[in-house]
Design a protein around this motif. Structure first.
Motif, PDB file in Angstrom:
ATOM      1  N   THR A 175       0.744  -1.142  -0.122  1.00 33.94           N
ATOM      2  CA  THR A 175       0.019  -0.032   0.002  1.00 33.94           C
ATOM      3  C   THR A 175       0.764   1.221  -0.157  1.00 33.94           C
ATOM      4  OG1 THR A 175      -1.623  -1.260   1.452  1.00 33.94           O
ATOM      5  CG2 THR A 175      -1.724   1.252   1.303  1.00 33.94           C
ATOM      6  N   ARG A 177       2.725   4.730   0.500  1.00 33.24           N
ATOM      7  CA  ARG A 177       2.660   5.648   1.540  1.00 33.24           C
ATOM      8  C   ARG A 177       3.846   6.546   1.349  1.00 33.24           C
ATOM      9  NH1 ARG A 177       6.715   4.817   4.895  1.00 33.24           N
ATOM     10  NH2 ARG A 177       7.296   2.763   5.321  1.00 33.24           N
ATOM     11  N   GLU A 178       3.843   7.830   1.789  1.00 34.96           N
ATOM     12  CA  GLU A 178       4.936   8.777   1.905  1.00 34.96           C
ATOM     13  C   GLU A 178       6.425   7.792   2.003  1.00 34.96           C
ATOM     14  OE1 GLU A 178       6.600  12.842   3.637  1.00 34.96           O
ATOM     15  OE2 GLU A 178       4.899  12.140   4.701  1.00 34.96           O
TER      16      GLU A 178
END
Length: 359
Positions: A175, A177-178
């Motif tokens: 997933t 994300r930053e």
């Protein structure tokens, strides 16, 4: 420093799509000693070898093609005994921690999910492992647990429950994300795309540049599936459907899926008269090299999406025959019919055939 990329593959199609991804992004093999770094970064392919002889044979041929393209290939006997997984994972821990990018062909694989718990890579890539990619992207978008489509709806066994924390960890790592990018490189249609995931189209440019164009014969060829072996379609109905399809379209050759059982293929040859061909490479490459029939007949499978791309401009027609719900086994997943219909319905540049009559 040039980005270091590790690609993990367990099937010939996965390795083919890693080569397509590398070609698209301009990757090359490791730079020679003292030489300049490759423009797009360097790639090492790790083969997590299965035990099936047909799959291993095709993987060895694909590994040779990868080496011919200048990539380093590391062959791991990942399933060669009870201690093999420990040796494989232990030996890969260092390269995994140093890798900037990790490419995988099967995010549902328990092996790959375990390896994802080790890597610190900030760029994860999923390349096609056939139609399963469609389900992976949809499950990721909905935040569901990762489970293969033909098992969805079935009860979770003890091993599934034991492995659940690793699977959940893999889903979180896949997933975006930053600080961590996720790319899906696919020729499949995507109806749901997770937020932040980059989807890159695979148009089989490397395959078309490397092979063909093929010599085209006047007849039709039929492509086999492993739907019987995965418990989705009844073997008797499948054999009858193949016979009816071959008779209706004048097919003479049957290209077997690498997972089809020898017993089923023997029955099929005896009951239909078709010549059984065991390809030594993924069908996209076999068809591109030729000779290949003017019409290719298939049941719902990956090839109804990939063959039109690999054979664009050749005049070959790909036709797909729907799966009649009556052919499904009693143990088939409740998702099976809908998923197979979706595979057919979303295919581009194919001719749709109604399910053939089976007595």
């Amino acid at each position: 420093m040039s980005p270091r990329t590790l690609a993990f593959v367990e099937s010939p199609v996965q390795l083919l799509n890693v080569l397509e991804w590398a070609h698209h992004h301009g990757l090359r093999g490791p730079a020679p000693e003292g030489g300049p770094a490759p423009e797009g970064g360097e790639l090492t392919v790790v083969v997590l070898s299965p035990t099936d002889p047909m799959t291993r044979g095709q993987l060895r041929r694909m590994a040779d093609l990868a080496r011919d393209e200048g990539y380093r290939v590391r062959w791991e006997e990942a399933r060669g005994g009870t201690t093999a997984p420990f040796h494989t994972i232990g030996g890969l821990a260092g390269p995994l921690r140093r890798a900037d990018r990790v490419v995988m062909g099967d995010p549902f694989s328990r092996y790959v999910q375990l390896l994802l718990t080790i890597t610190r890579a900030r760029h994860l890539v999923v390349v096609d492992d056939g139609t399963a990619t469609m389900e992976f992207v949809a499950q990721l978008a909905r935040g569901e647990r990762l489970v293969r489509w033909h098992r969805k709806g079935s009860r979770r066994g003890p091993r599934d429950l034991l492995f659940a924390p690793v699977s959940s960890s893999a889903r979180r790592r896949l997933t975006p994300r930053e600080g961590r990018a996720v790319e899906v490189f696919s020729s499949m249609p995507m109806t749901e795309t997770p937020d932040g995931v980059t989807v890159t189209a695979n148009d089989f440019a490397w395959t078309r540049a490397r092979f063909g164009p093929p010599r085209i014969t006047k007849g039709a060829d039929l492509v086999g599936t492993s739907l019987v072996e995965t418990g989705v379609v009844d073997v008797g109905h499948y054999l009858e459907a193949v016979r009816a399809l071959a008779r209706a379209h004048g097919a003479t050759r049957y290209f077997a899926h690498r997972r089809e059982s020898t017993e089923k293929l023997h029955r099929l040859a005896g009951e239909t008269g078709l010549e059984i061909v065991r390809p030594d490479l993924p069908l996209e490459l076999i068809a591109r090299r030729g000779p290949i029939g003017r019409t290719i007949l298939s049941f719902p499978s990956t090839v109804v999406h990939t063959l039109p791309l690999a054979l664009v401009g050749t005049g070959v027609r790909v036709a797909v025959c729907d799966i009649d719900p009556a052919w499904l086994t009693e143990t088939a997943s409740p998702r099976a019919q809908g998923f197979l219909s979706g595979v057919t319905g979303t295919a581009r540049e194919v001719h749709r055939l109604a399910a053939v009559g089976v007595v």
